[in-house]
Design a protein around this motif. Structure first.
Motif, mmCIF file in Angstrom:
data_model
loop_
_atom_site.group_PDB
_atom_site.id
_atom_site.type_symbol
_atom_site.label_atom_id
_atom_site.label_comp_id
_atom_site.label_asym_id
_atom_site.label_seq_id
_atom_site.Cartn_x
_atom_site.Cartn_y
_atom_site.Cartn_z
ATOM 1 N N THR A 191 -38.350 11.269 72.453
ATOM 2 C CA THR A 191 -38.971 11.838 71.265
ATOM 3 C C THR A 191 -38.386 11.113 70.066
ATOM 4 O OG1 THR A 191 -39.050 13.904 72.495
ATOM 5 C CG2 THR A 191 -39.606 14.013 70.163
ATOM 6 N N TYR A 221 -38.353 9.980 65.970
ATOM 7 C CA TYR A 221 -38.599 10.531 64.637
ATOM 8 C C TYR A 221 -38.327 9.468 63.564
ATOM 9 C CZ TYR A 221 -37.746 14.902 67.239
ATOM 10 O OH TYR A 221 -37.772 15.923 68.157
ATOM 11 N N ARG A 269 -51.062 3.884 76.695
ATOM 12 C CA ARG A 269 -52.125 4.813 76.327
ATOM 13 C C ARG A 269 -51.691 5.611 75.100
ATOM 14 N NH1 ARG A 269 -52.751 6.999 82.302
ATOM 15 N NH2 ARG A 269 -54.148 5.407 83.120
ATOM 16 N N GLN A 284 -52.345 8.694 72.582
ATOM 17 C CA GLN A 284 -53.030 9.982 72.583
ATOM 18 C C GLN A 284 -52.675 10.777 71.322
ATOM 19 O OE1 GLN A 284 -53.044 10.574 77.463
ATOM 20 N NE2 GLN A 284 -52.073 12.129 76.178
ATOM 21 N N THR A 294 -53.812 16.401 72.877
ATOM 22 C CA THR A 294 -54.004 16.055 74.290
ATOM 23 C C THR A 294 -52.700 16.281 75.043
ATOM 24 O OG1 THR A 294 -55.585 14.355 73.611
ATOM 25 C CG2 THR A 294 -54.705 14.197 75.853
ATOM 26 N N ALA A 325 -49.663 16.023 77.490
ATOM 27 C CA ALA A 325 -49.050 14.863 78.150
ATOM 28 C C ALA A 325 -47.758 15.317 78.788
ATOM 29 C CB ALA A 325 -48.772 13.753 77.147
ATOM 30 N N ASP A 355 -47.862 12.007 66.640
ATOM 31 C CA ASP A 355 -47.913 13.245 65.874
ATOM 32 C C ASP A 355 -47.255 13.036 64.511
ATOM 33 O OD1 ASP A 355 -48.311 16.116 65.585
ATOM 34 O OD2 ASP A 355 -46.139 16.265 65.734
ATOM 35 N N ASP A 360 -45.470 15.412 61.460
ATOM 36 C CA ASP A 360 -45.055 16.694 60.895
ATOM 37 C C ASP A 360 -45.333 16.604 59.396
ATOM 38 O OD1 ASP A 360 -43.840 18.945 59.921
ATOM 39 O OD2 ASP A 360 -41.806 18.404 60.558
ATOM 40 N N ARG A 391 -45.564 18.769 57.018
ATOM 41 C CA ARG A 391 -44.711 19.528 56.108
ATOM 42 C C ARG A 391 -43.518 18.707 55.652
ATOM 43 N NH1 ARG A 391 -42.439 25.071 57.460
ATOM 44 N NH2 ARG A 391 -41.261 23.816 58.926
ATOM 45 N N ASN A 392 -42.995 17.890 56.575
ATOM 46 C CA ASN A 392 -41.802 17.118 56.269
ATOM 47 C C ASN A 392 -42.068 15.626 56.150
ATOM 48 O OD1 ASN A 392 -39.603 19.201 56.315
ATOM 49 N ND2 ASN A 392 -40.480 19.559 58.332
ATOM 50 N N ARG A 431 -43.045 13.426 58.297
ATOM 51 C CA ARG A 431 -42.222 12.763 59.310
ATOM 52 C C ARG A 431 -43.074 12.399 60.534
ATOM 53 N NH1 ARG A 431 -37.550 16.183 59.380
ATOM 54 N NH2 ARG A 431 -36.607 14.827 57.810
ATOM 55 N N ARG A 433 -43.595 11.703 64.420
ATOM 56 C CA ARG A 433 -42.977 12.117 65.686
ATOM 57 C C ARG A 433 -43.807 11.531 66.814
ATOM 58 N NH1 ARG A 433 -42.110 18.409 66.620
ATOM 59 N NH2 ARG A 433 -44.242 18.332 65.866
ATOM 60 N N VAL A 460 -43.929 11.006 71.001
ATOM 61 C CA VAL A 460 -43.332 11.313 72.306
ATOM 62 C C VAL A 460 -43.792 10.224 73.274
ATOM 63 C CG1 VAL A 460 -42.930 13.061 74.068
ATOM 64 C CG2 VAL A 460 -43.576 13.764 71.752
ATOM 65 N N ILE A 462 -33.603 17.809 61.834
ATOM 66 C CA ILE A 462 -34.490 17.688 62.997
ATOM 67 C C ILE A 462 -33.852 18.441 64.158
ATOM 68 C CG2 ILE A 462 -35.417 16.092 64.722
ATOM 69 C CD1 ILE A 462 -35.648 14.000 62.497
ATOM 70 N N ASP A 509 -34.328 18.927 68.053
ATOM 71 C CA ASP A 509 -34.997 18.480 69.273
ATOM 72 C C ASP A 509 -34.508 19.385 70.407
ATOM 73 O OD1 ASP A 509 -36.519 15.773 70.374
ATOM 74 O OD2 ASP A 509 -35.214 16.745 71.841
ATOM 75 N N ASN A 524 -42.137 17.915 79.391
ATOM 76 C CA ASN A 524 -43.143 17.677 78.359
ATOM 77 C C ASN A 524 -42.775 18.410 77.081
ATOM 78 O OD1 ASN A 524 -44.144 20.054 80.182
ATOM 79 N ND2 ASN A 524 -45.101 20.413 78.191
ATOM 80 N N GLN A 571 -36.817 23.347 55.242
ATOM 81 C CA GLN A 571 -37.947 23.108 56.159
ATOM 82 C C GLN A 571 -37.508 22.114 57.221
ATOM 83 O OE1 GLN A 571 -42.080 23.814 53.727
ATOM 84 N NE2 GLN A 571 -41.577 21.778 54.399
ATOM 85 N N THR A 583 -37.944 19.933 60.984
ATOM 86 C CA THR A 583 -38.838 19.390 62.015
ATOM 87 C C THR A 583 -38.310 19.896 63.346
ATOM 88 O OG1 THR A 583 -39.453 17.419 60.775
ATOM 89 C CG2 THR A 583 -39.625 17.288 63.168
ATOM 90 N N GLN A 610 -39.540 21.505 73.939
ATOM 91 C CA GLN A 610 -39.787 20.729 75.153
ATOM 92 C C GLN A 610 -39.292 21.532 76.345
ATOM 93 O OE1 GLN A 610 -38.734 16.305 73.658
ATOM 94 N NE2 GLN A 610 -37.655 17.954 72.647
#
Lengths: 349, 349, 349, 349
Positions: free
Chosen positions: B249, B251, B277, B279, B283, B285, B301, B303, B305-306, B308, B310, B312, C178, C180, C206, C232, C234, C238
């Protein structure tokens, strides 16, 4: 190319045969049918197939299901295949059914099975029972004339392959047979339930259906056919926290034979069986050896102190115990070698 | 046929490339070398290969190792490949090394890496560093002229594929990059240790090497090359109880871009990358989507609000993170399509 | 003896507090309530309790539920506790609720939370919000005067304990946080679902709810209260294949502090917190260290190259993340030591 | 307080009895001895014990080991306890040994066992064999006069508890006994090995030691003592991917008895056995029911078609199969109730 239709595509049996058909040099997927995932792409239900099988799953009412296919796989529960198999055969398709619908040769045998598991004992397509065969090619000749096959149950495959050579050779007391079977969780299928919820299953094991498992009927049918006796086994189904794999430990009383004697019998019986490997007790074996493959590994052992045969039978319940064996049948029904597109090793670790 | 030699055949990286070579239409296995399993059949070490690869593993001193091969895979620790790669190249073989030996283009960069992990900073084959390439074909053109490749580290693959499009597009603050990486246990290799003993590992997770993981150096090298800055990342390696799979993950701070903006950048960057791939975050994953395959699935993805990014990033550490990527390199080094013998889906479940 | 009623006894949160109450020297179980398992013995639902808790679970309508108890645990989803907590308080019981119902001090804050997760934003017992407290005793004084507590969310516990000392000391940039977070599967509760079906979960991981996890609201509320800013974060949730355990890796930018500086701040902050253990990055830690216990282990680390704080926070999601923390609150609400009946180690392996 | 010394504190058997002694109301830990972890704190070897047992582990040469203790646990391999048990007894300590050293009453029986597993057949402390007792309190009266106990093997406990009532009642043909046993991985101990390396074990199962497992000898000794015959069993040891737990499925031929007949016999036999629970085949059972506890759950079933007894015996191999049973013996040897500090349920899930 052999064009295939898969009924029950959304389950483990359906995705298993889909994976194999994608790999096979002579087949293509024509139609995916499922009640539960209608309208979704196969690769949305099973994301590992993205780019490989993006076909949309259709409902059993979709006109596409009425087109002509060369082979139809019923990866469906008891009672489904018998309703429409005759139509498929009439359209010229060959039919392979995963359920108990076509594992028995007479209405009486079917009724016994159906009663055993609480189903309606009246078969819906009795005329087809004379045309079907129990789909274990190590015991029954299956060739290009065969139009209909009843693919065997997963536990049954492990037990029958493990005991057939001994029963056939007449070396064991058939009243003494005990099948102690351990299965991975995928054998229970895709539907979530409390018993297979991860926190309840991950560090756990248990016996179940002590009162009687449905696969007992076919094991007894097949072993009885190999002997002159009415074989009755003691069978214990148990589940352990692995995903794929069955390990069945099989016991029966011998009449003085040594491990070497028995090994020879097992090797001779399986000399033409591509997917059965016979090993002595000094050779390590585990279900990892067959994971993801159509192979069955048989460890042959004799407890000489007690004059008792002990066979450890290892299969992947979703391969030799289900989709792999179905493809082996398909190969033979289309005149191909048993191993076409199927004789590959697994991945490790 | 391309004849391959595998040095380090007895480990996970060795058996991984063996499995792939067996499947590949244009390759054959010529020689299996290992210090630890010398004299044993490959299929005794890895019983799932019985009947598929029964070759005997030889020691590095065996004359067979000096014969001519078209490609040599070094599935060996740091410091092994650099001792004999020149000999292999001289004999005309192409060389793919899994370790850090050939991942760096200058002796200075190698020394930095070696110091980081406590190795001798002096490279044993400095002349080869100008000929090698960092073997991530999504970033570096690898073609039939390439004789030597340094196959990347597994964590590094997941991080670089996940961050390269953003760094390349200049949309993130390169000082803000955090890589939170989770690996399956097979990443630690085949050698038993207390940390990976089943009872200690099965229901457990932990961070390790907080002081610095060796893959950081190559991630920073590759990302720095894509930007004009000296990229320094925060990297956390963590291990969870799965066998295969890395989920990283990633950031970094954005400058106002939306998820759609970023998706477009990632899709364009990867338009010719067969094995990546991209996505969106809606979706689903998981690492099961790539298990047993050479694919990388990137979930993109933002974020908002921040402000940022992200990402995966999902790979199979033994495939796109090791042997699969090595075969992808081999394909390109022999002028074949990247996906030859490699573009297959996994098995599920 | 403190007589307890448990609403939602049939779930993981219910059985968790049952186990703890059985062990506690000053408590007895008075009433077990559940919608789903009404009429069954607790020990039939949870066979490991046979002989220890054979009480019959009653429905919410059963007169027994209206009797007087000293403490009521609501191990129920959002929206249940707020309907009857006032009645319980009126009967003199102290109330500990596991859901979001009483984690917020104002109707506005509750509405924000409810909107975030798609619930009716109108609180059903607004008068009680002035009486409740966010039930993390490491941050809020909870004593014998406290009648109502909102037990925190599992992810929130791991994040807040991991970040509070740094936020409180003002050493981190609160815009850079952040979280995680990796959770075991039991965090999803007892209800079977496709995502947690063993074959889909056993070798998988995931990210989920990337668009926003409900625990974010309370983490931000608590951290904002410790700083003068509107924090705020992030946040990435998972899931990994362990049963119990959360490992949250927490990042934020520092202003030059060293690992030793931060360690001192964390140790001082937690000097009276029995259940929080602060460790340096050289001391190995894993969720096995806290499995089955109410402890939180915090590994304190600084990435000096990037001037970034990194905390690894380890808890058992069903203990410090749920029932254990609830019992800690109960102890304090009855004037006992926080650790009464609760300060025990786990089992290994 | 009973002051205990633990020899072999660094293994699973040592940490198991440590955990139990910490919980017990009448005991304290006096001395921890180990060859491998000398000089380390117990809580550094086992971090879950931090704050609960921070004692330093000493070597067998340390003077502290020669001090007086009330009880000494030898959690050590065969051959260790017999070397120094006499010294301990002379110093007034009671001795409980986990190995085969004191499980047999005569030098002949010990020699048979030793030969079976390839040890020196000469016992080093033959005089003590007349003082020892096979430490299964369900079969042998153990009281405050008992100074020395040979704690039984884990598989043996599961088999003997499962078969003793039937053998004792004379209802089964003792020549027909088959023990199909499945163990979790912790049974193999703490030492890492290829067989228990996570990637090799996580999705795997196998039979092992088909030629003969060392626990067979004691099972046969105990069952023979209950009958008038020389009992010889067929025994299969198998390992499945769980951490704790043994499930042994036991078969033997009956002489017409029904399940109800057998249930009555089993219930009567165990009426005073606190830790044995007898259940009928309709009551679900699994190893999760006994995980972390000293209980044994016996599912009693009869396969009426084949006139065959089937018992499924469930224990935690590290508790009733090892440390828990050792503490049960300790309780009895000090005149306490068998369940003191030991009759607690496990945690779920």
């Amino acid at each position: 190319m052999i064009k295939a239709k898969i009924v029950g595509a959304g389950g483990y049996g359906g995705v298993g045969i889909t994976e194999l058909l994608l790999k096979h040099p002579e087949t293509e997927i024509g139609c995916l049918v499922s009640l539960s995932d209608t309208g979704r792409k196969m690769s949305d239900v099973f994301p590992h197939l993205r780019g490989f099988c993006d076909d949309v799953i259709v409902s059993p009412e979709n006109p596409k299901t009425k087109e002509d296919y060369d082979v139809v796989f019923y990866s469906t529960p008891d009672g489904v295949g018998m309703q429409t198999a005759a139509d498929e055969l009439e359209r010229g398709a060959k039919v392979i059914d995963y359920s108990g619908d076509f594992r028995f040769g007479t209405t009486e045998q079917y009724a016994e099975y159906a009663n055993f598991i609480g189903l309606d004992p009246m078969h819906k397509a009795p005329a087809l029972l004379t045309e079907t065969v129990y789909g274990l090619p190590e015991l029954h000749e299956i060739d290009a004339n065969q139009m209909l096959v009843g693919n065997p149950g997963c536990f049954a495959v492990s037990c029958i392959l493990g005991l057939a050579p001994a029963v056939n050779a007449g070396i064991i007391d058939t009243k003494s047979i005990i099948c102690d079977c351990k299965t991975g969780v995928s054998g229970a299928g895709k539907k979530p339930s409390a018993a297979f919820h991860y926190p309840n299953r991950y560090d756990n094991m248990n016996a179940y259906k002590l009162a009687g498992h449905q696969h007992v009927v076919e094991v007894e049918q097949e072993l009885s056919a190999l002997s002159d006796e009415d074989v009755q086994i003691t069978f214990t189904s148990q589940v352990v926290p692995v995903c794929r794999g069955i390990m069945s430990t099989l016991y029966a009383s011998l009449d003085g034979q040594t491990a070497d004697d028995v090994l020879e019998i097992y090797r001779e019986f399986n000399q033409n069986n591509l997917f059965v490997r016979v090993q002595d007790a000094q050779t390590p074996a585990s279900i990892a050896d067959v994971r993801g493959t159509n192979y069955c590994v048989l460890t042959v052992d004799v407890d000489a102190r007690n004059n008792r045969l002990r066979i450890v039978s290892h299969i992947d319940n979703l391969m030799k115990g289900q989709a792999g064996n179905a493809m082996q049948n398909m190969n033979l029904m289309f005149g191909m070698d048993a191993g076409t597109g199927l004789a590959f090793p697994g991945q490790y670790p």
